[in-house]
Write a protein that holds these residues in place. Sequence first.
Motif, PDB file in Angstrom:
ATOM      1  N   ASP A  82       0.836  -1.195   0.000  1.00  0.00           N
ATOM      2  CA  ASP A  82       0.000   0.000   0.000  1.00  0.00           C
ATOM      3  C   ASP A  82       0.877   1.253   0.000  1.00  0.00           C
ATOM      4  OD1 ASP A  82      -2.339   1.500  -0.069  1.00  0.00           O
ATOM      5  OD2 ASP A  82      -2.967   0.986   1.958  1.00  0.00           O
ATOM      6  N   VAL A  83       0.608   2.195   0.840  1.00  0.00           N
ATOM      7  CA  VAL A  83       1.361   3.457   0.834  1.00  0.00           C
ATOM      8  C   VAL A  83       2.795   3.270   1.324  1.00  0.00           C
ATOM      9  CG1 VAL A  83      -0.705   4.893   1.049  1.00  0.00           C
ATOM     10  CG2 VAL A  83       0.501   4.154   3.121  1.00  0.00           C
ATOM     11  N   TYR A  84       3.104   2.117   1.887  1.00  0.00           N
ATOM     12  CA  TYR A  84       4.449   1.815   2.380  1.00  0.00           C
ATOM     13  C   TYR A  84       5.231   0.940   1.402  1.00  0.00           C
ATOM     14  CZ  TYR A  84       2.236   3.360   6.689  1.00  0.00           C
ATOM     15  OH  TYR A  84       1.550   4.086   7.629  1.00  0.00           O
ATOM     16  N   ARG A  85       4.767   0.804   0.168  1.00  0.00           N
ATOM     17  CA  ARG A  85       5.314  -0.167  -0.770  1.00  0.00           C
ATOM     18  C   ARG A  85       6.769   0.071  -1.181  1.00  0.00           C
ATOM     19  NH1 ARG A  85       1.410   2.796  -3.045  1.00  0.00           N
ATOM     20  NH2 ARG A  85       1.913   4.160  -4.786  1.00  0.00           N
ATOM     21  N   LEU A  86       7.304   1.243  -0.899  1.00  0.00           N
ATOM     22  CA  LEU A  86       8.711   1.506  -1.205  1.00  0.00           C
ATOM     23  C   LEU A  86       9.597   1.357   0.037  1.00  0.00           C
ATOM     24  CD1 LEU A  86       8.414   4.498  -3.695  1.00  0.00           C
ATOM     25  CD2 LEU A  86       8.680   2.056  -4.183  1.00  0.00           C
ATOM     26  N   SER A  87       9.039   0.723   1.063  1.00  0.00           N
ATOM     27  CA  SER A  87       9.770   0.436   2.294  1.00  0.00           C
ATOM     28  C   SER A  87       9.851  -1.072   2.491  1.00  0.00           C
ATOM     29  CB  SER A  87       9.050   1.048   3.503  1.00  0.00           C
ATOM     30  OG  SER A  87       9.049   2.446   3.437  1.00  0.00           O
ATOM     31  N   GLY A  88      10.863  -1.488   3.220  1.00  0.00           N
ATOM     32  CA  GLY A  88      11.012  -2.894   3.536  1.00  0.00           C
ATOM     33  C   GLY A  88      11.546  -3.078   4.938  1.00  0.00           C
ATOM     34  N   GLN A  89      11.131  -4.175   5.567  1.00  0.00           N
ATOM     35  CA  GLN A  89      11.631  -4.506   6.904  1.00  0.00           C
ATOM     36  C   GLN A  89      12.702  -5.571   6.791  1.00  0.00           C
ATOM     37  OE1 GLN A  89       8.743  -5.547   9.884  1.00  0.00           O
ATOM     38  NE2 GLN A  89      10.281  -5.639  11.480  1.00  0.00           N
ATOM     39  N   THR A 106      28.477  -7.330   7.305  1.00  0.00           N
ATOM     40  CA  THR A 106      28.676  -7.425   5.855  1.00  0.00           C
ATOM     41  C   THR A 106      27.392  -7.853   5.151  1.00  0.00           C
ATOM     42  OG1 THR A 106      31.013  -7.935   6.169  1.00  0.00           O
ATOM     43  CG2 THR A 106      30.054  -8.509   4.032  1.00  0.00           C
ATOM     44  N   ALA A 107      26.691  -8.837   5.710  1.00  0.00           N
ATOM     45  CA  ALA A 107      25.449  -9.318   5.097  1.00  0.00           C
ATOM     46  C   ALA A 107      24.404  -8.210   5.033  1.00  0.00           C
ATOM     47  CB  ALA A 107      24.911 -10.528   5.855  1.00  0.00           C
ATOM     48  N   VAL A 108      24.275  -7.435   6.106  1.00  0.00           N
ATOM     49  CA  VAL A 108      23.310  -6.327   6.110  1.00  0.00           C
ATOM     50  C   VAL A 108      23.688  -5.306   5.045  1.00  0.00           C
ATOM     51  CG1 VAL A 108      22.484  -4.339   7.459  1.00  0.00           C
ATOM     52  CG2 VAL A 108      22.493  -6.636   8.467  1.00  0.00           C
ATOM     53  N   ASN A 109      24.957  -5.002   4.916  1.00  0.00           N
ATOM     54  CA  ASN A 109      25.400  -4.062   3.890  1.00  0.00           C
ATOM     55  C   ASN A 109      25.018  -4.544   2.493  1.00  0.00           C
ATOM     56  OD1 ASN A 109      27.735  -3.212   1.871  1.00  0.00           O
ATOM     57  ND2 ASN A 109      27.514  -1.612   3.419  1.00  0.00           N
ATOM     58  N   LEU A 110      25.246  -5.825   2.226  1.00  0.00           N
ATOM     59  CA  LEU A 110      24.899  -6.394   0.923  1.00  0.00           C
ATOM     60  C   LEU A 110      23.389  -6.367   0.691  1.00  0.00           C
ATOM     61  CD1 LEU A 110      27.316  -9.470   0.980  1.00  0.00           C
ATOM     62  CD2 LEU A 110      27.495  -7.480  -0.553  1.00  0.00           C
ATOM     63  N   MET A 111      22.621  -6.682   1.720  1.00  0.00           N
ATOM     64  CA  MET A 111      21.161  -6.735   1.587  1.00  0.00           C
ATOM     65  C   MET A 111      20.575  -5.345   1.396  1.00  0.00           C
ATOM     66  SD  MET A 111      18.961  -9.034   1.267  1.00  0.00           S
ATOM     67  CE  MET A 111      17.251  -9.444   1.407  1.00  0.00           C
ATOM     68  N   VAL A 112      21.098  -4.363   2.099  1.00  0.00           N
ATOM     69  CA  VAL A 112      20.626  -2.989   1.935  1.00  0.00           C
ATOM     70  C   VAL A 112      20.893  -2.526   0.510  1.00  0.00           C
ATOM     71  CG1 VAL A 112      21.053  -0.588   2.637  1.00  0.00           C
ATOM     72  CG2 VAL A 112      20.717  -2.369   4.370  1.00  0.00           C
ATOM     73  N   SER A 118      18.040  -3.229  -6.425  1.00  0.00           N
ATOM     74  CA  SER A 118      17.242  -4.216  -7.162  1.00  0.00           C
ATOM     75  C   SER A 118      15.753  -4.140  -6.852  1.00  0.00           C
ATOM     76  CB  SER A 118      17.750  -5.626  -6.874  1.00  0.00           C
ATOM     77  OG  SER A 118      19.069  -5.779  -7.356  1.00  0.00           O
ATOM     78  N   LEU A 119      15.410  -3.898  -5.593  1.00  0.00           N
ATOM     79  CA  LEU A 119      13.990  -3.819  -5.229  1.00  0.00           C
ATOM     80  C   LEU A 119      13.459  -2.393  -5.305  1.00  0.00           C
ATOM     81  CD1 LEU A 119      13.950  -6.241  -2.135  1.00  0.00           C
ATOM     82  CD2 LEU A 119      13.444  -6.768  -4.536  1.00  0.00           C
ATOM     83  N   GLU A 120      14.356  -1.436  -5.520  1.00  0.00           N
ATOM     84  CA  GLU A 120      14.018  -0.021  -5.671  1.00  0.00           C
ATOM     85  C   GLU A 120      13.310   0.547  -4.443  1.00  0.00           C
ATOM     86  OE1 GLU A 120      12.008   0.264  -9.447  1.00  0.00           O
ATOM     87  OE2 GLU A 120      13.866  -0.089 -10.544  1.00  0.00           O
ATOM     88  N   LEU A 121      13.705   0.056  -3.276  1.00  0.00           N
ATOM     89  CA  LEU A 121      13.166   0.598  -2.033  1.00  0.00           C
ATOM     90  C   LEU A 121      13.803   1.950  -1.757  1.00  0.00           C
ATOM     91  CD1 LEU A 121      13.314  -2.611   0.205  1.00  0.00           C
ATOM     92  CD2 LEU A 121      11.342  -1.693  -1.037  1.00  0.00           C
ATOM     93  N   ILE A 122      13.086   2.791  -1.025  1.00  0.00           N
ATOM     94  CA  ILE A 122      13.672   4.068  -0.624  1.00  0.00           C
ATOM     95  C   ILE A 122      13.957   4.091   0.880  1.00  0.00           C
ATOM     96  CG2 ILE A 122      12.693   5.398  -2.532  1.00  0.00           C
ATOM     97  CD1 ILE A 122      10.576   6.438  -0.522  1.00  0.00           C
ATOM     98  N   ARG A 123      13.403   3.108   1.605  1.00  0.00           N
ATOM     99  CA  ARG A 123      13.572   3.074   3.053  1.00  0.00           C
ATOM    100  C   ARG A 123      13.601   1.619   3.522  1.00  0.00           C
ATOM    101  NH1 ARG A 123      10.615   2.946   7.814  1.00  0.00           N
ATOM    102  NH2 ARG A 123      11.327   4.413   9.380  1.00  0.00           N
ATOM    103  N   ILE A 124      14.571   1.321   4.371  1.00  0.00           N
ATOM    104  CA  ILE A 124      14.668  -0.011   4.967  1.00  0.00           C
ATOM    105  C   ILE A 124      14.723   0.182   6.479  1.00  0.00           C
ATOM    106  CG2 ILE A 124      16.098  -2.087   5.212  1.00  0.00           C
ATOM    107  CD1 ILE A 124      17.007  -1.609   2.296  1.00  0.00           C
ATOM    108  N   LYS A 168      17.129   3.188   7.549  1.00  0.00           N
ATOM    109  CA  LYS A 168      18.111   3.798   6.621  1.00  0.00           C
ATOM    110  C   LYS A 168      17.338   4.188   5.378  1.00  0.00           C
ATOM    111  CE  LYS A 168      22.580   3.178   4.481  1.00  0.00           C
ATOM    112  NZ  LYS A 168      23.810   2.377   4.463  1.00  0.00           N
ATOM    113  N   VAL A 169      17.602   5.386   4.890  1.00  0.00           N
ATOM    114  CA  VAL A 169      16.929   5.899   3.714  1.00  0.00           C
ATOM    115  C   VAL A 169      17.923   5.962   2.576  1.00  0.00           C
ATOM    116  CG1 VAL A 169      15.701   7.890   2.757  1.00  0.00           C
ATOM    117  CG2 VAL A 169      15.327   7.213   5.134  1.00  0.00           C
ATOM    118  N   ASN A 170      17.479   5.575   1.390  1.00  0.00           N
ATOM    119  CA  ASN A 170      18.328   5.619   0.205  1.00  0.00           C
ATOM    120  C   ASN A 170      18.606   7.076  -0.144  1.00  0.00           C
ATOM    121  OD1 ASN A 170      19.616   5.307  -2.226  1.00  0.00           O
ATOM    122  ND2 ASN A 170      18.043   4.006  -3.140  1.00  0.00           N
ATOM    123  N   GLY A 171      19.856   7.429  -0.160  1.00  0.00           N
ATOM    124  CA  GLY A 171      20.260   8.803  -0.464  1.00  0.00           C
ATOM    125  C   GLY A 171      20.024   9.224  -1.895  1.00  0.00           C
TER     126      GLY A 171
END
Length: 173
Positions: A82-89, A106-112, A118-124, A168-171
Amino acid sequence: MKLQHQQVRLRQLKQSDVSQLAQLLNNPKILDNLRDSIPFPYFESDALKFVDLCNKMDPLRNFAIEYDGQLVGTIGLEQETDVYRLSGQLGYWIGEPFWGKGIATTAVNLMVDYGFKSLELIRIHACVFSFNKASQRVLEKNGFKLEGIFEKAVIKNNMIFDEYHFAKVNGKS
């Protein structure tokens, strides 16, 4: 996109991971930091269901974490709707024998990176129990900011704890 840095690699989960997943997750020290929806004891049948579920996702959002070619944990992003579709947990865990090696950082860095590119999220964002200081440090090392502390928000092992919310927000957005 290559999901690897030095000895740490994120890859698709495989049926051959089932035994190692069950072995690593049958540890209360790990489960103490995870949601109660993960059963204990954790059987190979539970691991098989998880692997099958993850591999049905398109695009993939849950990965095995490998260290020196060995499965050591998992990491995933649950994309909101919905309105949160550009966010991920973000959620992750590392097996106890592999703690203290910088693998989670390191894994978190790679996943972020994967989530933003790839997922085009703006906020994790990630939610961490108040007592899980190691996970809080992993997020801080990856540029996550503490957005708030939710008082008495979770019950784990019949005790009530605060929950720390990091994001964390995508800069580039």
